[in-house]
Write a protein that holds these residues in place. Structure first.
Motif, mmCIF file in Angstrom:
data_model
loop_
_atom_site.group_PDB
_atom_site.id
_atom_site.type_symbol
_atom_site.label_atom_id
_atom_site.label_comp_id
_atom_site.label_asym_id
_atom_site.label_seq_id
_atom_site.Cartn_x
_atom_site.Cartn_y
_atom_site.Cartn_z
ATOM 1 N N VAL A 106 45.972 39.749 25.428
ATOM 2 C CA VAL A 106 46.481 41.232 24.723
ATOM 3 C C VAL A 106 45.155 42.318 25.307
ATOM 4 C CG1 VAL A 106 47.257 42.423 22.837
ATOM 5 C CG2 VAL A 106 47.468 40.031 22.771
ATOM 6 N N ILE A 107 45.766 43.499 25.504
ATOM 7 C CA ILE A 107 44.675 44.769 25.626
ATOM 8 C C ILE A 107 45.357 45.605 24.428
ATOM 9 C CG2 ILE A 107 43.900 46.527 27.014
ATOM 10 C CD1 ILE A 107 44.191 44.745 29.205
ATOM 11 N N TRP A 108 44.441 46.121 23.667
ATOM 12 C CA TRP A 108 44.772 47.153 22.821
ATOM 13 C C TRP A 108 44.380 48.187 23.128
ATOM 14 C CZ3 TRP A 108 44.082 42.235 20.269
ATOM 15 C CH2 TRP A 108 45.345 41.809 19.581
ATOM 16 N N HIS A 114 37.983 48.493 16.625
ATOM 17 C CA HIS A 114 37.211 47.465 17.409
ATOM 18 C C HIS A 114 37.375 45.949 17.034
ATOM 19 C CE1 HIS A 114 33.660 45.496 19.690
ATOM 20 N NE2 HIS A 114 33.369 44.933 18.599
ATOM 21 N N GLU A 115 37.521 45.602 15.688
ATOM 22 C CA GLU A 115 37.394 44.340 15.020
ATOM 23 C C GLU A 115 38.672 43.602 15.437
ATOM 24 O OE1 GLU A 115 36.590 47.026 13.504
ATOM 25 O OE2 GLU A 115 34.343 46.450 13.555
ATOM 26 N N LEU A 116 39.841 44.330 15.648
ATOM 27 C CA LEU A 116 41.146 43.695 16.248
ATOM 28 C C LEU A 116 40.863 42.834 17.345
ATOM 29 C CD1 LEU A 116 44.270 43.396 15.418
ATOM 30 C CD2 LEU A 116 44.411 45.354 17.027
ATOM 31 N N ALA A 117 40.185 43.070 18.331
ATOM 32 C CA ALA A 117 40.226 42.413 19.419
ATOM 33 C C ALA A 117 38.697 42.031 19.619
ATOM 34 C CB ALA A 117 40.360 43.191 20.689
ATOM 35 N N ALA A 136 41.031 42.281 24.029
ATOM 36 C CA ALA A 136 40.202 43.283 24.314
ATOM 37 C C ALA A 136 40.980 44.538 23.725
ATOM 38 C CB ALA A 136 39.994 43.555 25.875
ATOM 39 N N ARG A 137 39.950 45.565 23.888
ATOM 40 C CA ARG A 137 40.513 46.923 23.376
ATOM 41 C C ARG A 137 39.877 47.783 24.322
ATOM 42 N NH1 ARG A 137 37.062 50.323 20.287
ATOM 43 N NH2 ARG A 137 37.956 51.960 19.294
#
Ligand code: NAD
Length: 336
Positions: A106-108, A114-117, A136-137
């Motif tokens: 997944v790319i957000w 930032h913490e999500l990825a 990644a974001r």
């Protein structure tokens, strides 16, 4: 080699541009885009040949409105090697369990934390760190624009500290709900703004502080960049360094505003009048009392698009060299 299968969840301002950019790549293809409403964007996605998916509870309504829906967003996720989540900030986070269930990369986008990825991406600054990553974001438009100038400046001259004022567009051109329409809004009032820490999510060692105001315009953001450098240099050194970056475009020749930058992108016959490069006023590059100053304009709707393409290549390990990926992306999109 089989093409990388990419799905775009959230076919709005950013998502539709990323879908079109993916379609231009020789090494990847779009297997689906998602729409939540049966509006013109959904019909145009079908006209472009994209398979359209919807949240399961909305499929009936979409079909009644004449949209040929290929399945649920879970169905779309199951068909992809990698998802580019372009849902509104905060919504992407809620999709994480669905992506985990499907065991998909997944790319957000920059609206998520930032913490999500756990990893924030900018093609020029940290391509190699993204190789093989599952999550990644791609950082926001403002952060992308700042990384593109600060990374080469830091590499060549060392950035002792950067202080940036961001003049932010209030809304995107298609947005009829957001303001202000006649005010300048310190945003946030409590300083500094989040943009400095966001740059540090990509380049943790940079000493950067940012402030921001929102203005009644939809076209572009403008950055007033001020930096102290470790090594002595002159204005020509800066111009030759930044002018040599493929995703930085020097503007002059009567371009004295964001309106003229957008007119130029229309004259360049760019799709949707997109400007994927930072637009930096060459004449603004100044060294004053040993400090560097310049203005740059950032087209918020499109600047992150090439970086998303590079993030896909790095995460899917189809190109190990960031310079090569940037060149492939640039060539396909017409960034010269
Ligand atoms: P947008 O509102 O234009 O598009 C979002 C799309 O997602 C819409 O089509 C919406 O209908 C759809 N959507 C909403 N909920 C959904 C759901 N649960 N499942 C699937 N689709 C859903 O937003 P945008 O401007 O494209 O922003 C997307 C992301 O990109 C955000 O993280 C934002 O912060 C980031 N970003 C935006 C800009 C910009 O200036 N527009 C610039 C850089 C990054």
């Amino acid at each position: 080699m089989d093409k990388i299968k990419v799905a775009v969840n959230g076919y709005g301002t950013i998502g539709k541009r990323i879908a079109d950019a993916v379609s231009l790549q020789k090494d990847m293809e779009i297997v689906g885009v998602s729409k939540t409403k049966p509006n013109f964007e959904a019909f145009m996605a079908l006209e472009k040949g994209y398979s359209v998916y919807s949240p399961s509870e909305k499929i009936k309504k979409m079909k009644e409105a004449g949209i040929e829906v290929s399945g649920s967003i879970e169905d779309m996720t199951g068909k992809a090697d990698i998802i580019v989540d372009c849902t509104p900030g905060g919504v992407g986070e809620k999709n994480k369990p669905m992506y985990e269930d499907a065991n998909v990369k997944v790319i957000w986008q920059g609206g998520e934390d930032h913490e999500l990825a756990g990893f924030s991406f900018n093609a020029i600054a940290n391509y190699e760190e993204a190789i093989g990553k599952d999550l990644a974001r791609v950082v926001s438009c403002n952060t992308t624009g700042l990384c593109r100038v600060l990374y080469p400046l830091d590499k060549e001259f060392g950035v002792k500290k950067a202080r940036v004022s961001l003049l932010r567009r209030a809304a995107d051109p298609g947005d009829i709900k957001t303001g202000p329409i006649n005010a300048i809004v310190p945003n946030p009032v409590k300083l500094p703004s989040h943009h400095g820490p966001d740059v540090k999510s990509v380049m943790p060692h940079i000493d950067i502080t940012t402030t921001a105001v929102k203005l009644p315009t939809t076209l572009m953001h403008v950055h007033i960049v001020n930096a102290e450098l470790d090594k002595e240099c002159n204005e020509d050194d800066i111009k030759s360094l930044l002018g040599g970056q493929s995703r930085i475009k020097f503007v002059g020749q009567g371009v004295s505003s964001t309106a003229e930058v957008m007119e130029m992108s229309r004259d360049m016959l760019r799709p949707r009048s997109d400007m994927w490069e930072n637009c930096l006023w060459e004449d603004s590059v100044s060294i004053y009392n040993n400090e560097l100053y310049f203005f740059q304009a950032i087209h918020q709707e499109s600047i992150v698009v090439p970086d998303n393409i590079d993030a896909i290549r790095a995460m899917m390990e189809i190109e190990g060299d960031g310079t090569q990926s940037i060149e492939k992306t640039n060539r396909s999109m017409g960034i010269v």
